[in-house]
Design a protein around this motif. Structure first.
Motif, PDB file in Angstrom:
ATOM      1  N   ILE A   8       0.883  -1.245  -0.060  1.00  0.00           N
ATOM      2  CA  ILE A   8      -0.083   0.023   0.152  1.00  0.00           C
ATOM      3  C   ILE A   8       0.993   1.375  -0.031  1.00  0.00           C
ATOM      4  O   ILE A   8       1.791   1.352   0.833  1.00  0.00           O
ATOM      5  CB  ILE A   8      -1.068   0.068   1.096  1.00  0.00           C
ATOM      6  N   PRO A   9       0.617   2.070  -0.827  1.00  0.00           N
ATOM      7  CA  PRO A   9       1.414   3.400  -1.216  1.00  0.00           C
ATOM      8  C   PRO A   9       1.147   4.212   0.302  1.00  0.00           C
ATOM      9  O   PRO A   9       0.026   4.302   0.597  1.00  0.00           O
ATOM     10  CB  PRO A   9       0.887   4.162  -2.162  1.00  0.00           C
ATOM     11  N   THR A  10       2.098   4.633   1.002  1.00  0.00           N
ATOM     12  CA  THR A  10       1.892   5.201   2.354  1.00  0.00           C
ATOM     13  C   THR A  10       0.854   6.408   2.251  1.00  0.00           C
ATOM     14  O   THR A  10       0.098   6.624   3.180  1.00  0.00           O
ATOM     15  CB  THR A  10       3.194   5.885   2.988  1.00  0.00           C
ATOM     16  N   PRO A  11       0.900   7.436   1.368  1.00  0.00           N
ATOM     17  CA  PRO A  11       0.041   8.498   1.134  1.00  0.00           C
ATOM     18  C   PRO A  11      -1.585   7.815   1.263  1.00  0.00           C
ATOM     19  O   PRO A  11      -2.261   8.588   1.489  1.00  0.00           O
ATOM     20  CB  PRO A  11       0.244   9.233  -0.077  1.00  0.00           C
ATOM     21  N   LYS A  12      -1.714   6.683   0.887  1.00  0.00           N
ATOM     22  CA  LYS A  12      -3.073   6.207   0.543  1.00  0.00           C
ATOM     23  C   LYS A  12      -3.608   5.382   2.008  1.00  0.00           C
ATOM     24  O   LYS A  12      -4.593   4.901   1.963  1.00  0.00           O
ATOM     25  CB  LYS A  12      -3.174   5.186  -0.597  1.00  0.00           C
ATOM     26  N   ILE A  13      -2.714   4.952   2.896  1.00  0.00           N
ATOM     27  CA  ILE A  13      -2.853   4.172   3.995  1.00  0.00           C
ATOM     28  C   ILE A  13      -4.022   4.630   4.746  1.00  0.00           C
ATOM     29  O   ILE A  13      -4.997   4.049   5.098  1.00  0.00           O
ATOM     30  CB  ILE A  13      -1.708   3.872   4.718  1.00  0.00           C
ATOM     31  N   ASP A  14      -4.327   6.074   5.226  1.00  0.00           N
ATOM     32  CA  ASP A  14      -5.442   6.515   5.835  1.00  0.00           C
ATOM     33  C   ASP A  14      -6.800   6.086   5.161  1.00  0.00           C
ATOM     34  O   ASP A  14      -7.576   5.615   6.022  1.00  0.00           O
ATOM     35  CB  ASP A  14      -5.300   7.919   6.203  1.00  0.00           C
ATOM     36  N   GLN A  15      -6.800   6.278   3.996  1.00  0.00           N
ATOM     37  CA  GLN A  15      -8.043   6.181   3.169  1.00  0.00           C
ATOM     38  C   GLN A  15      -8.266   4.734   3.316  1.00  0.00           C
ATOM     39  O   GLN A  15      -9.369   4.384   3.421  1.00  0.00           O
ATOM     40  CB  GLN A  15      -7.915   6.576   1.876  1.00  0.00           C
ATOM     41  N   ILE A  16      -7.346   3.865   3.057  1.00  0.00           N
ATOM     42  CA  ILE A  16      -7.512   2.408   2.869  1.00  0.00           C
ATOM     43  C   ILE A  16      -8.089   1.976   4.212  1.00  0.00           C
ATOM     44  O   ILE A  16      -8.846   1.044   4.217  1.00  0.00           O
ATOM     45  CB  ILE A  16      -6.352   1.704   2.203  1.00  0.00           C
ATOM     46  N   VAL A  17      -7.209   2.285   5.164  1.00  0.00           N
ATOM     47  CA  VAL A  17      -7.713   1.784   6.633  1.00  0.00           C
ATOM     48  C   VAL A  17      -9.109   2.088   7.094  1.00  0.00           C
ATOM     49  O   VAL A  17      -9.868   1.219   7.473  1.00  0.00           O
ATOM     50  CB  VAL A  17      -6.542   2.453   7.658  1.00  0.00           C
ATOM     51  N   LYS A  18      -9.398   3.288   6.611  1.00  0.00           N
ATOM     52  CA  LYS A  18     -11.013   4.006   6.869  1.00  0.00           C
ATOM     53  C   LYS A  18     -11.898   2.983   6.322  1.00  0.00           C
ATOM     54  O   LYS A  18     -12.687   2.663   6.612  1.00  0.00           O
ATOM     55  CB  LYS A  18     -11.024   5.409   6.633  1.00  0.00           C
ATOM     56  N   THR A  19     -11.623   2.721   4.726  1.00  0.00           N
ATOM     57  CA  THR A  19     -12.541   1.989   4.139  1.00  0.00           C
ATOM     58  C   THR A  19     -12.501   0.172   4.741  1.00  0.00           C
ATOM     59  O   THR A  19     -13.575  -0.135   4.682  1.00  0.00           O
ATOM     60  CB  THR A  19     -11.930   2.016   2.731  1.00  0.00           C
ATOM     61  N   TYR A  20     -11.185  -0.160   5.040  1.00  0.00           N
ATOM     62  CA  TYR A  20     -11.121  -1.353   5.562  1.00  0.00           C
ATOM     63  C   TYR A  20     -11.957  -1.405   6.697  1.00  0.00           C
ATOM     64  O   TYR A  20     -12.827  -2.564   7.023  1.00  0.00           O
ATOM     65  CB  TYR A  20      -9.667  -1.849   5.837  1.00  0.00           C
ATOM     66  N   LYS A  21     -11.963  -0.524   7.707  1.00  0.00           N
ATOM     67  CA  LYS A  21     -12.669  -0.642   8.635  1.00  0.00           C
ATOM     68  C   LYS A  21     -14.149  -0.774   8.531  1.00  0.00           C
ATOM     69  O   LYS A  21     -14.839  -1.531   9.269  1.00  0.00           O
ATOM     70  CB  LYS A  21     -12.337   0.414   9.816  1.00  0.00           C
ATOM     71  N   LYS A  22     -14.571   0.189   7.747  1.00  0.00           N
ATOM     72  CA  LYS A  22     -15.936   0.103   7.318  1.00  0.00           C
ATOM     73  C   LYS A  22     -16.511  -1.161   6.741  1.00  0.00           C
ATOM     74  O   LYS A  22     -17.603  -1.562   6.880  1.00  0.00           O
ATOM     75  CB  LYS A  22     -16.265   1.161   6.215  1.00  0.00           C
ATOM     76  N   VAL A  23     -15.624  -1.625   5.856  1.00  0.00           N
ATOM     77  CA  VAL A  23     -16.084  -3.132   5.253  1.00  0.00           C
ATOM     78  C   VAL A  23     -15.857  -4.117   6.286  1.00  0.00           C
ATOM     79  O   VAL A  23     -16.716  -5.062   6.497  1.00  0.00           O
ATOM     80  CB  VAL A  23     -15.038  -3.402   4.284  1.00  0.00           C
ATOM     81  N   LEU A  24     -14.986  -3.997   7.495  1.00  0.00           N
ATOM     82  CA  LEU A  24     -14.691  -5.263   8.296  1.00  0.00           C
ATOM     83  C   LEU A  24     -16.142  -5.135   9.132  1.00  0.00           C
ATOM     84  O   LEU A  24     -16.584  -6.182   9.603  1.00  0.00           O
ATOM     85  CB  LEU A  24     -13.648  -4.743   9.400  1.00  0.00           C
ATOM     86  N   ASN A  25     -16.546  -3.645   9.516  1.00  0.00           N
ATOM     87  CA  ASN A  25     -17.803  -3.477  10.265  1.00  0.00           C
ATOM     88  C   ASN A  25     -18.855  -4.280   9.654  1.00  0.00           C
ATOM     89  O   ASN A  25     -19.690  -5.195  10.153  1.00  0.00           O
ATOM     90  CB  ASN A  25     -18.149  -2.323  10.530  1.00  0.00           C
ATOM     91  N   PHE A  26     -19.032  -3.886   8.196  1.00  0.00           N
ATOM     92  CA  PHE A  26     -20.242  -4.814   7.457  1.00  0.00           C
ATOM     93  C   PHE A  26     -19.910  -6.281   7.483  1.00  0.00           C
ATOM     94  O   PHE A  26     -21.091  -6.850   7.716  1.00  0.00           O
ATOM     95  CB  PHE A  26     -20.012  -4.389   5.964  1.00  0.00           C
ATOM     96  N   VAL A  27     -18.704  -6.789   7.273  1.00  0.00           N
ATOM     97  CA  VAL A  27     -18.701  -8.458   7.513  1.00  0.00           C
ATOM     98  C   VAL A  27     -18.910  -8.793   8.567  1.00  0.00           C
ATOM     99  O   VAL A  27     -19.547  -9.809   8.928  1.00  0.00           O
ATOM    100  CB  VAL A  27     -17.104  -8.573   6.918  1.00  0.00           C
ATOM    101  N   ASP A  28     -18.747  -8.069   9.850  1.00  0.00           N
ATOM    102  CA  ASP A  28     -18.893  -8.598  11.069  1.00  0.00           C
ATOM    103  C   ASP A  28     -20.192  -8.682  11.436  1.00  0.00           C
ATOM    104  O   ASP A  28     -20.962  -9.445  12.016  1.00  0.00           O
ATOM    105  CB  ASP A  28     -18.176  -7.581  12.035  1.00  0.00           C
ATOM    106  N   GLN A  29     -21.000  -7.839  10.696  1.00  0.00           N
ATOM    107  CA  GLN A  29     -22.433  -7.648  10.611  1.00  0.00           C
ATOM    108  C   GLN A  29     -23.289  -8.738  10.187  1.00  0.00           C
ATOM    109  O   GLN A  29     -24.223  -9.083  10.313  1.00  0.00           O
ATOM    110  CB  GLN A  29     -23.151  -6.382  10.814  1.00  0.00           C
ATOM    111  N   ASN A  30     -22.531  -9.116   8.990  1.00  0.00           N
ATOM    112  CA  ASN A  30     -23.289 -10.111   7.853  1.00  0.00           C
ATOM    113  C   ASN A  30     -22.774 -11.386   7.580  1.00  0.00           C
ATOM    114  O   ASN A  30     -23.422 -12.032   6.934  1.00  0.00           O
ATOM    115  CB  ASN A  30     -23.381  -9.344   6.586  1.00  0.00           C
ATOM    116  N   TYR A  31     -21.596 -11.687   8.160  1.00  0.00           N
ATOM    117  CA  TYR A  31     -21.025 -12.928   8.007  1.00  0.00           C
ATOM    118  C   TYR A  31     -20.868 -13.666   9.372  1.00  0.00           C
ATOM    119  O   TYR A  31     -20.568 -13.069  10.308  1.00  0.00           O
ATOM    120  CB  TYR A  31     -19.516 -12.905   7.285  1.00  0.00           C
TER     121      TYR A  31
END
Length: 160
Positions: A111-134
């Motif tokens: 992951i390019p360092t400048p994109k890490i914050d955006q990617i981690v934020k998106t990952y957390k959102k998807v992780l929460n979705f997966v946690d609620q649905n899987y």
């Protein structure tokens, strides 16, 4: 939901308690990128490399992409699944899982360092979705769901 025994995506039997402990570590893999960025803020990219298996390491390292560079299981990899991934535990109440016909392979992630914050934020959102649905999952299922929802964030290296 804790099961006495579970199976990995490739139907390898594992004790349920162990799987849940391991999956909590695996799902935090992406969050470690955030910590690495704090430690090395001027680096061009941060890369995760599994120490035992690291498919497509050289291709991923050489990538100049400004996206998440990662491999995908396909063809040969998914044909190894003699049964449904996780012994069908995901499908018990996880209607969305069937759409993930291609799994991402999290052995090597760049992951390019400048994109890490955006990617981690998106990952957390998807992780929460997966946690609620899987019912059961690991980081590769979360990343695969993320790829399904946000393909524009990914640079997929050839199939592993």
């Amino acid at each position: 939901m804790k099961k006495k025994e579970c199976y990995t995506k490739f139907c390898q039997k594992i004790e349920g308690k162990s799987f849940f402990e391991l999956s909590s570590i695996w799902t935090n893999k992406i969050l470690l990128f955030e910590q690495a960025k704090k430690q090395f803020p001027k680096s061009d990219y941060i890369i995760w490399i599994d120490c035992v298996k690291n498919a497509n390491l050289k291709l991923i390292e050489a990538s100049e992409s400004d996206l998440i560079t990662i491999s995908r299981y396909n063809g040969q990899g998914t044909s190894k699944m003699k049964e449904k991934p996780f012994n069908d535990f995901l499908n018990e109440g996880s209607k969305l899982f069937n759409r993930l016909d291609k799994f991402l392979l999290a052995q090597v992630i760049k992951i390019p360092t400048p994109k890490i914050d955006q990617i981690v934020k998106t990952y957390k959102k998807v992780l929460n979705f997966v946690d609620q649905n899987y019912n059961i999952y690991d980081e590769e299922v979360v990343l695969s769901e993320m790829y399904y929802k946000y393909p524009e964030l990914f640079n997929i290296i050839n199939d592993a």
